[in-house]
Design a protein around this motif. Structure first.
Motif, mmCIF file in Angstrom:
data_model
loop_
_atom_site.group_PDB
_atom_site.id
_atom_site.type_symbol
_atom_site.label_atom_id
_atom_site.label_comp_id
_atom_site.label_asym_id
_atom_site.label_seq_id
_atom_site.Cartn_x
_atom_site.Cartn_y
_atom_site.Cartn_z
ATOM 1 N N LYS A 1 6.550 8.802 8.201
ATOM 2 C CA LYS A 1 5.580 8.737 7.098
ATOM 3 C C LYS A 1 4.354 9.582 7.398
ATOM 4 O O LYS A 1 3.735 9.395 8.444
ATOM 5 C CB LYS A 1 5.120 7.275 6.885
ATOM 6 C CG LYS A 1 6.049 6.464 6.029
ATOM 7 C CD LYS A 1 5.445 5.091 5.733
ATOM 8 C CE LYS A 1 6.523 4.145 5.239
ATOM 9 N NZ LYS A 1 6.132 2.745 5.278
ATOM 10 N N VAL B 1 0.622 10.934 7.601
ATOM 11 C CA VAL B 1 -0.608 10.168 7.816
ATOM 12 C C VAL B 1 -1.603 10.342 6.671
ATOM 13 O O VAL B 1 -2.161 9.415 6.149
ATOM 14 C CB VAL B 1 -1.255 10.583 9.158
ATOM 15 C CG1 VAL B 1 -2.610 9.917 9.317
ATOM 16 C CG2 VAL B 1 -0.352 10.220 10.314
ATOM 17 N N THR B 2 -1.763 11.582 6.270
ATOM 18 C CA THR B 2 -2.746 11.812 5.195
ATOM 19 C C THR B 2 -2.063 11.804 3.842
ATOM 20 O O THR B 2 -0.852 12.035 3.733
ATOM 21 C CB THR B 2 -3.460 13.164 5.390
ATOM 22 O OG1 THR B 2 -2.455 14.195 5.279
ATOM 23 C CG2 THR B 2 -4.124 13.253 6.741
ATOM 24 N N PHE B 3 -2.840 11.575 2.863
ATOM 25 C CA PHE B 3 -2.308 11.487 1.501
ATOM 26 C C PHE B 3 -1.743 12.833 1.058
ATOM 27 O O PHE B 3 -0.699 12.910 0.436
ATOM 28 C CB PHE B 3 -3.392 11.009 0.531
ATOM 29 C CG PHE B 3 -2.881 10.779 -0.840
ATOM 30 C CD1 PHE B 3 -3.163 11.707 -1.867
ATOM 31 C CD2 PHE B 3 -2.054 9.693 -1.135
ATOM 32 C CE1 PHE B 3 -2.673 11.488 -3.154
ATOM 33 C CE2 PHE B 3 -1.570 9.503 -2.420
ATOM 34 C CZ PHE B 3 -1.872 10.398 -3.436
ATOM 35 N N GLU C 1 0.796 12.663 -8.509
ATOM 36 C CA GLU C 1 -0.015 13.811 -8.106
ATOM 37 C C GLU C 1 0.855 15.054 -8.045
ATOM 38 O O GLU C 1 0.400 16.168 -8.318
ATOM 39 C CB GLU C 1 -0.631 13.526 -6.727
ATOM 40 C CG GLU C 1 -1.658 14.535 -6.265
ATOM 41 C CD GLU C 1 -3.070 14.201 -6.763
ATOM 42 O OE1 GLU C 1 -3.233 13.134 -7.378
ATOM 43 O OE2 GLU C 1 -3.973 15.015 -6.522
ATOM 44 N N MET D 1 2.299 1.890 -3.330
ATOM 45 C CA MET D 1 1.304 2.410 -4.258
ATOM 46 C C MET D 1 1.012 3.874 -3.987
ATOM 47 O O MET D 1 0.945 4.696 -4.892
ATOM 48 C CB MET D 1 0.015 1.576 -4.140
ATOM 49 C CG MET D 1 -0.928 1.836 -5.285
ATOM 50 S SD MET D 1 -2.625 1.661 -4.734
ATOM 51 C CE MET D 1 -2.868 3.203 -3.970
ATOM 52 N N LEU D 2 0.875 4.164 -2.693
ATOM 53 C CA LEU D 2 0.573 5.540 -2.339
ATOM 54 C C LEU D 2 1.710 6.463 -2.749
ATOM 55 O O LEU D 2 1.483 7.582 -3.220
ATOM 56 C CB LEU D 2 0.307 5.632 -0.822
ATOM 57 C CG LEU D 2 -1.048 5.101 -0.364
ATOM 58 C CD1 LEU D 2 -1.085 5.007 1.152
ATOM 59 C CD2 LEU D 2 -2.170 6.012 -0.858
ATOM 60 N N GLU E 1 1.520 7.120 -6.403
ATOM 61 C CA GLU E 1 0.436 8.063 -6.678
ATOM 62 C C GLU E 1 0.796 9.465 -6.265
ATOM 63 O O GLU E 1 0.501 10.443 -6.953
ATOM 64 C CB GLU E 1 -0.851 7.633 -5.960
ATOM 65 C CG GLU E 1 -1.690 6.674 -6.768
ATOM 66 C CD GLU E 1 -3.108 6.574 -6.224
ATOM 67 O OE1 GLU E 1 -3.648 5.466 -6.238
ATOM 68 O OE2 GLU E 1 -3.655 7.608 -5.773
ATOM 69 N N ASP F 1 0.839 -1.210 0.000
ATOM 70 C CA ASP F 1 0.000 0.000 0.000
ATOM 71 C C ASP F 1 0.863 1.244 0.000
ATOM 72 O O ASP F 1 0.593 2.205 -0.735
ATOM 73 C CB ASP F 1 -0.885 0.026 1.256
ATOM 74 C CG ASP F 1 -1.836 -1.162 1.279
ATOM 75 O OD1 ASP F 1 -2.165 -1.619 2.402
ATOM 76 O OD2 ASP F 1 -2.246 -1.606 0.188
ATOM 77 N N ASP F 2 1.873 1.220 0.835
ATOM 78 C CA ASP F 2 2.731 2.389 0.919
ATOM 79 C C ASP F 2 3.436 2.642 -0.415
ATOM 80 O O ASP F 2 3.624 3.790 -0.813
ATOM 81 C CB ASP F 2 3.755 2.211 2.050
ATOM 82 C CG ASP F 2 3.106 2.472 3.419
ATOM 83 O OD1 ASP F 2 3.636 1.955 4.438
ATOM 84 O OD2 ASP F 2 2.098 3.196 3.469
#
Lengths: 721, 152
Positions: free
Chosen positions: B123, B125-127, B30, B22-23, B26, B19-20
């Motif tokens: 890391k 917390v929010t995107f 972004e 992938m984030l 992204e 997940d990390d």
């Protein structure tokens, strides 16, 4: 000058010589006997008199004879007064004979004897001198003048008094002294006799000087020869008179012939002449016992003003030189004090023995080499040996080998005087072979010279205590392990639990960001609820972690000033204060106390945060914080502080006042007030860790007051890490 | 605008969490950063990649990454070990390493700085904050900072 010689002078010369020698001897004797001065004076006076007489007889000239004769009278005076003085002392009338009186006696007589020296007064003394020749010897004769008659009368009077006193003494004194007294009487009578012979002119030569010399020698003899004269009878009398013991003298017929003042007091009267067995029916028994037991007759009781006294009776029998019973002397000694002391001693011993025997701890006397000298029952019970068995053992023999060396080392220090006593835990080996844990306190008894005599040991059975200690250690170990596990668990839980939460939040955010439009309003709403849920969960996890850390991450106690902590907390809450329009008022002084600084902050933060949070909508919160010291509470007697946090918030039902301290317990829905429900549980845990209490009082719609008590001091060694 | 040279800078991310990864990808998109992002999943892979060994021999002609994003908690070989290895290699240690991890533990912070890490970031917390972090990182390391010249 003309002289004549006659054989009569020879005895006189001898007399003078003997008198001088005797006087010298008496003066030189080491032992001073009372009256010695008087005797020596008597002797010297007599020697003087005899010398004077020698010259009187030898001279041929009237005037010379007269002079010598006059001189003789002076010596006579001194002699008579000396004899009188001696008698006074001999018969115990010392007090009567003061210097003044002596002088008063001597002076008039001396004055009279000076009369012949002056022509004017001579006639008063003597007259009508003549020098008759008798048997070839020229003698000196004269007629008495009035003064001389008075003189003679005075001298005879003195002699008479002397004899009377001596006679009285004779009858009064004990048999032993009677012979001596008799001798003295006779020797005093001799001059009288001599004088009488002279006056009657039976023989031409005056016997006066001679006879009195005999007296002097007898007196000297009495002073010296009678061994009892190391202390003159009077001195002995004095002793007897003042003795604390009672002395009763009996004649051979058991009659009381003499009592000393103490005995008089005991017998309540003199009882002279009474048979003693009439007074004391027990007398025959006492006598018999005394005869068997070398004088020790037994005990008698007499009543005193202060109660009954016990007397020891000692009976001595006195025999004369022909082994006839002369007298019995009964001596009564007051042994009441001794008897009391003995009784007290016995009682004391009994007390000590009882203490020794019945003590709840083992007590023992141990010899320097380790042998058990004396043990009490408790010790026997502890080690399982009988007292007799222990008597054959040393303590080393029943000490656990592992404990022996340190034990011996301490004993050496004790003997050397480096330490006064020591107390150690050690093991004895019970008779059945098992080890017994004991606490032994040992000290050393020394004798008067400081040398070690024996040890005293007090032994306490600590098996239970040891067991308890082991249990405590075990529990402490388990507790620590448990704490560590908890901490690990809490850390991992919070870390690993929060990880997926974070993901949920993040992806939730992505979802909203990228596909929010496509989701529609309801979809977005669902997402938002999901997000809220995760936020809540994170707060719960954080709260739980903090809760667990109250014990696992507790800090050591330090002096904390609560006023300072409060102001820091208020700084932190400044935003909330402003937001709610709230106000915090401090009343009184917040005390300083021993506490965990971080936890105190947590405590105040939670309480104030709550107080500011739970306010009615329109009512701005008003919080009053009060601090005071309270008196000691409970068993520990440690002074406490009391802090109250009072708010005007929404309050709650008093029945819920305990429940609110439970973890996760909330009284209100989430929509009304946010919160995890851990805040108060944390407060309670903190307060309890410090040994205090926290309670709440509330009324719905009025407000809530939290009352916290905390001890000002923490017990030493109770810091948890 | 990114320069050509900065565009081709490779960022290597080592993280075991899919997940990390992938984030992060992204977030980089972004942020409109054109850097190439390569991933490895654990410390072993990381070292093989850097040494062009094992499955990565084909990269021997390619340049080394210009920045390594390192997660500390990874299986097989964790980030701390890998960090130590990187910083002890004369060539590899020139590559700046930024630790990007969930661990807040102070010991980790101290130790990694002690081992020579260039930065330690927790890391986000929010995107959104992840995106911002990426931008800031890129700006800092690729525009502001001078990287050592490329070497094979």
């Amino acid at each position: 000058m003309n002289w004549q010689w006659t054989p009569y002078l020879i005895p006189l010369f001898i007399t003078v010589g003997v008198l001088l020698a005797a006087a010298l001897y008496l003066s030189w004797r080491e032992q001073v006997a009372p009256g010695r001065g008087a005797v020596v004076s008597f002797m010297l006076a007599n020697a003087g008199w005899a010398t004077g007489y020698i010259f009187e007889v030898a001279a041929l000239d009237l005037e010379v004879k007269k002079s010598w004769a006059a001189l003789e009278f002076i010596f006579v005076t001194i002699g008579v007064v000396s004899l009188f003085a001696y008698t006074v002392q001999y018969t115990g009338r010392d007090g009567w004979l003061t210097r003044r009186r002596l002088l008063g006696l001597t002076l008039p007589l001396l004055v009279i004897t000076t009369l012949p020296f002056f022509p004017q007064t001579e006639a008063l003394f003597w007259r009508e001198f003549s020098l008759p020749s008798v048997g070839g010897l020229v003698l000196f004769k004269y007629e008495f003048g009035p003064a001389l008659s008075i003189y003679y009368a005075a001298v005879y009077l003195l002699l008479m008094i002397t004899v009377i006193w001596l006679a009285e003494m004779y009858f009064r004194s004990r048999n032993l002294y009677r012979a001596q007294t008799l001798l003295l009487i006779l020797s005093v009578l001799i001059p009288w006799l001599g004088s009488a012979i002279d006056l009657l002119e039976i023989i031409p030569i005056e016997l006066g000087a001679l006879s009195t010399s005999v007296t002097a020698l007898c007196v000297g003899w009495s002073l010296v020869s009678f061994r009892l004269g190391e202390v003159i009878p009077v001195a002995r009398e004095t002793i007897i008179e003042v003795m604390h013991d009672g002395v009763i003298v009996l004649d051979p017929d058991q009659r009381i012939v003499d009592v000393n003042p103490t005995a008089r007091h005991l017998l309540k009267g003199e009882m002279l002449g009474q048979p003693i067995d009439q007074l004391w029916p027990k007398w025959p028994v006492l006598l018999e016992t005394a005869l068997r037991q070398a004088g020790r007759g037994g005990e008698m009781r007499f009543d005193h003003s202060d109660g009954r006294h016990i007397y020891d009776v000692h009976i001595s029998s006195l025999f004369d030189w022909r082994d006839r019973l002369v007298s019995r002397v009964v001596v009564l000694r007051d042994i009441t004090d001794r008897k009391q002391a003995e009784a007290a001693l016995r009682e004391n011993e009994e007390l000590l023995r009882a203490t020794f025997e019945q003590a709840a701890m083992g007590i023992a006397h141990v010899a320097l080499d380790g042998r058990w000298l004396r043990v009490n029952q408790r010790l026997c019970d502890i080690v399982g040996y009988s007292a007799e068995a222990l008597g054959t053992l040393t303590f080393q023999q029943i000490t656990h080998p592992a404990d022996l060396d340190s034990n011996l080392g301490l004993l050496e220090q004790l003997i050397a005087g480096d330490i006064q006593n020591y107390s150690i835990e050690k093991r004895y080996i019970h008779q059945n072979g098992s080890p017994v844990w004991v606490q032994v306190t040992t000290s050393l008894v020394r004798d008067g010279a400081g040398q070690p005599k024996y040890f005293i040991a007090v032994i306490e059975d600590i098996a239970e205590r040891k067991h308890g200690e082991k249990m405590v250690q075990k529990y402490a170990g388990e507790l620590e392990r448990s704490n560590r596990e908890l901490e690990q668990f809490a850390y991992i839980a919070s870390h690993d639990l929060k990880e997926p939460l974070r993901k949920i939040q993040t992806f939730g955010g992505r979802l909203e960001a990228k596909y929010g439009e496509a989701l529609g309003e309801q979809g977005r709403d669902y997402l938002s609820r999901m997000n809220n849920a995760t936020v809540r969960m994170q707060a719960l996890i954080d709260g739980l972690l903090a809760f667990s850390r109250i014990t696992t991450q507790a800090q050591p106690f330090a002096l904390v000033n609560l006023a300072e902590v409060l102001s820091e907390v208020l700084d932190d809450l400044a935003a909330r204060l402003e937001q709610s329009g709230g106000q915090v008022v401090v009343v009184g002084d917040l005390p300083s106390l021993e506490a965990d600084p971080v936890q105190m902050r947590q405590l105040l933060q939670n309480l104030l945060s709550n107080a500011l949070k739970f306010h009615a909508e329109a009512v701005p919160p008003l919080v009053t914080v009060r601090g005071e010291t309270a008196s000691a509470e409970g068993d520990s007697l440690i002074p406490m502080c009391r802090i109250t946090v009072e708010d005007n918030g929404i309050g709650f039902e008093q029945k819920d006042s305990e429940q609110i301290f439970q973890v996760f317990h909330r009284l209100h829905g989430r929509s009304q007030y946010e919160g995890t429900g851990i805040g108060l549980a944390t407060c309670r845990k903190i307060v309890e860790r410090h040994g205090g209490t926290i309670t709440a009082q509330s009324k719905p719609g009025v407000g809530t007051t939290f009352i916290i008590t905390l001890p000002q001091h923490q017990p030493i060694g109770d810091n948890t890490e | 605008m990114m320069t050509n040279s900065s565009n081709s800078i490779i960022i290597l991310m080592a993280d075991d969490d899919a997940d990390d990864r992938m984030l992060a990808k992204e977030a980089l998109e972004e942020a409109r950063l054109a850097n190439i992002l390569h991933f490895v999943e654990d410390g072993e892979q990381l070292m093989e990649y850097l040494r062009r060994s094992g499955a990565y021999t084909h990269l021997s002609a390619s340049p080394l990454p210009g920045l390594i994003l390192l997660d500390l908690n990874m299986p097989r070989k964790d980030g701390r070990e890998a960090l130590a290895e990187i910083k002890s290699d004369p060539i590899l240690r020139r590559i700046p390493v930024v630790v990007l991890t969930t661990s807040k533990a102070e010991e980790d912070i101290l130790r990694t700085y002690g081992l020579g890490v260039n930065s330690f970031i927790i890391k986000p917390v929010t995107f959104d904050s992840l995106v911002n972090t990426m931008i800031t990182l890129a700006k800092y390391w690729f525009e502001i900072v001078e990287l050592p010249p490329e070497r094979k």
